[in-house]
Design a protein around this motif. Structure first.
Motif, short mmCIF file in Angstrom:
data_model
loop_
_atom_site.label_atom_id
_atom_site.label_comp_id
_atom_site.label_asym_id
_atom_site.label_seq_id
_atom_site.Cartn_x
_atom_site.Cartn_y
_atom_site.Cartn_z
N VAL A 119 0.84 -1.20 0.00
CA VAL A 119 0.00 0.00 0.00
C VAL A 119 0.87 1.25 0.00
N ILE A 120 1.90 1.28 0.85
CA ILE A 120 2.68 2.51 0.92
C ILE A 120 3.81 2.51 -0.10
N GLY A 121 4.10 1.37 -0.73
CA GLY A 121 5.19 1.34 -1.68
C GLY A 121 4.75 1.56 -3.12
N GLN A 122 3.44 1.49 -3.34
CA GLN A 122 2.91 1.48 -4.70
C GLN A 122 2.65 2.90 -5.21
N ARG A 123 3.09 3.20 -6.43
CA ARG A 123 2.84 4.53 -7.00
C ARG A 123 1.38 4.70 -7.37
N ASN A 124 0.81 3.65 -7.91
CA ASN A 124 -0.55 3.71 -8.41
C ASN A 124 -1.54 3.51 -7.26
N VAL A 125 -2.40 4.51 -7.04
CA VAL A 125 -3.30 4.45 -5.88
C VAL A 125 -4.27 3.29 -6.01
N MET A 126 -4.65 2.97 -7.25
CA MET A 126 -5.57 1.87 -7.47
C MET A 126 -5.05 0.57 -6.86
N TYR A 127 -3.76 0.25 -7.13
CA TYR A 127 -3.19 -0.96 -6.55
C TYR A 127 -3.09 -0.84 -5.04
N SER A 128 -2.84 0.38 -4.54
CA SER A 128 -2.79 0.57 -3.09
C SER A 128 -4.11 0.17 -2.45
N VAL A 129 -5.21 0.65 -3.04
CA VAL A 129 -6.52 0.34 -2.46
C VAL A 129 -6.76 -1.16 -2.50
N LEU A 130 -6.42 -1.80 -3.63
CA LEU A 130 -6.69 -3.23 -3.75
C LEU A 130 -5.87 -4.03 -2.75
N SER A 131 -4.61 -3.64 -2.55
CA SER A 131 -3.81 -4.43 -1.60
C SER A 131 -4.20 -4.11 -0.17
N LEU A 132 -4.78 -2.92 0.06
CA LEU A 132 -5.30 -2.66 1.41
C LEU A 132 -6.45 -3.62 1.72
N ILE A 133 -7.24 -3.96 0.71
CA ILE A 133 -8.31 -4.94 0.93
C ILE A 133 -7.70 -6.28 1.35
N ALA A 134 -6.59 -6.68 0.68
CA ALA A 134 -5.92 -7.92 1.07
C ALA A 134 -5.45 -7.85 2.51
N SER A 135 -4.93 -6.69 2.89
CA SER A 135 -4.47 -6.52 4.27
C SER A 135 -5.63 -6.69 5.26
N PHE A 136 -6.80 -6.15 4.90
CA PHE A 136 -7.95 -6.28 5.79
C PHE A 136 -8.40 -7.72 5.90
N VAL A 137 -8.29 -8.46 4.79
CA VAL A 137 -8.66 -9.88 4.86
C VAL A 137 -7.73 -10.61 5.82
N GLY A 138 -6.42 -10.28 5.76
CA GLY A 138 -5.49 -10.89 6.70
C GLY A 138 -5.85 -10.56 8.14
N LEU A 139 -6.22 -9.31 8.39
CA LEU A 139 -6.61 -8.94 9.75
C LEU A 139 -7.87 -9.68 10.19
N ALA A 140 -8.80 -9.87 9.25
CA ALA A 140 -10.02 -10.61 9.60
C ALA A 140 -9.66 -12.03 10.03
N GLY A 141 -8.69 -12.65 9.33
CA GLY A 141 -8.24 -13.98 9.74
C GLY A 141 -7.67 -13.96 11.15
N LEU A 142 -6.93 -12.90 11.47
CA LEU A 142 -6.37 -12.79 12.82
C LEU A 142 -7.48 -12.66 13.86
N TYR A 143 -8.56 -11.95 13.52
CA TYR A 143 -9.66 -11.83 14.47
C TYR A 143 -10.31 -13.20 14.72
N VAL A 144 -10.37 -14.01 13.67
CA VAL A 144 -10.92 -15.36 13.87
C VAL A 144 -10.02 -16.13 14.83
N LEU A 145 -8.69 -15.98 14.68
CA LEU A 145 -7.78 -16.65 15.60
C LEU A 145 -7.98 -16.15 17.03
N LEU A 146 -8.45 -14.92 17.19
CA LEU A 146 -8.68 -14.35 18.52
C LEU A 146 -10.08 -14.68 19.04
N ASP A 147 -10.75 -15.65 18.43
CA ASP A 147 -12.10 -16.05 18.83
C ASP A 147 -13.08 -14.89 18.77
N SER A 148 -12.92 -14.00 17.77
CA SER A 148 -13.84 -12.87 17.66
C SER A 148 -14.47 -12.84 16.28
#
Lengths: 173, 100
Positions: free
Chosen positions: A20-49
């Motif tokens: 997200v912070i390394g990409q010049r093109n904002v479009m790719y930044s937004v798309l990879s931020l979605i991937a980051s959120f999916v990773g965080l959602a997985g972590l919340y599942v690991l936290l029983d939430s």
């Protein structure tokens, strides 16, 4: 197995955030931020939430990111002009940048050091605690009794944000 | 089994990445995205500590943070649109008319 999953999701979240912070093109930044959120959602599942995980996907990856995508496409200025400061090598260019980097590393080292002093704190594994933490019912009860006032104030916040967004973005009221 | 420390270190790393993004990027939209990363790092801390204490309070605070993030994104993007209409650029260095 849990540790493997943790490192997998954590790697996804960190890697996508770096893109997200390394990409010049904002479009790719937004798309990879979605991937980051999916990773965080997985972590919340690991936290029983599971509630946190589901709202993360629906509200963040669904609603807020779509808002961002809309604006990115609307403005249609995907290429970021390279900053003059950034073309210089890090050693001579931008003293604030260098100082900031040093502070960041110090901050991170501090946190890691502090946590290593505290020692490992494991999550309680007994099923009663897990049940209480992961129950959506419990969240609803708490939200509408103990935090009812904060919940109502939130609606005012949303209303203000809505009116503000319209007032700001409209060409002439 | 990952411990609380794992999650706290991870959220510190994510927060630092977000901060770096705010300072390094020269694009208003990317700066807003970096702020979202920071908010998410804080959310992760709340949920992890809530899990540690065995209450749902962490998830409730995360719920409120998410609401604030949505409001912030809406207003922030409206401001970005208004600024872009003025200067036809997203570079924050172009918006210095309030500098004295």
């Amino acid at each position: 197995v849990d540790l493997v999953l943790f490192y997998g999701f954590a790697g996804l979240a960190i890697g996508a955030s770096l893109v997200v912070i390394g990409q010049r093109n904002v479009m790719y930044s937004v798309l990879s931020l979605i991937a980051s959120f999916v990773g965080l959602a997985g972590l919340y599942v690991l936290l029983d939430s599971p509630f946190a995980a589901v709202t993360q996907i629906i509200v963040y990856a669904g609603a807020i990111m779509v808002l961002f995508l809309f604006v990115v496409m609307l403005l249609n200025a995907p290429q970021e002009e390279p900053a003059v400061r950034r073309t210089l090598p890090l050693s001579i260019g931008g003293r604030p940048l260098r100082i900031g980097a040093i502070f960041g590393i110090v901050f991170l080292a501090q946190i890691v050091w502090a946590l290593s002093r505290v020692g490992e704190s494991r999550f309680a594994a007994d099923p009663e605690v897990v049940d209480r933490v992961s129950s959506v019912r419990q969240i609803g009860v708490e939200l509408f009794t103990t935090h009812a006032f904060a919940f109502e104030v939130t609606s005012v916040l949303i209303l203000v944000a809505m009116v503000g967004a319209v007032a700001l973005a409209k060409r002439n009221l | 089994m990952p411990t609380l420390n794992h999650f706290l270190v991870l959220s510190a790393v994510l927060f630092v990445i977000g901060t770096a993004g705010v300072f390094l990027r020269r694009n208003l939209l990317a700066i807003l995205l970096s702020i979202e990363i920071m908010l998410n790092a804080v959310n992760l801390t709340f949920v992890a500590v809530g899990r540690q204490m065995g209450t749902v309070e962490g998830q409730i605070i995360m719920f409120f943070v998410m609401t604030v993030a949505a409001a912030e994104a809406a207003v922030g993007l409206a401001i970005v649109i208004a600024l872009f209409r003025h200067r036809e650029t997203l570079n924050p260095d172009a918006f210095t008319s309030l500098k004295w």
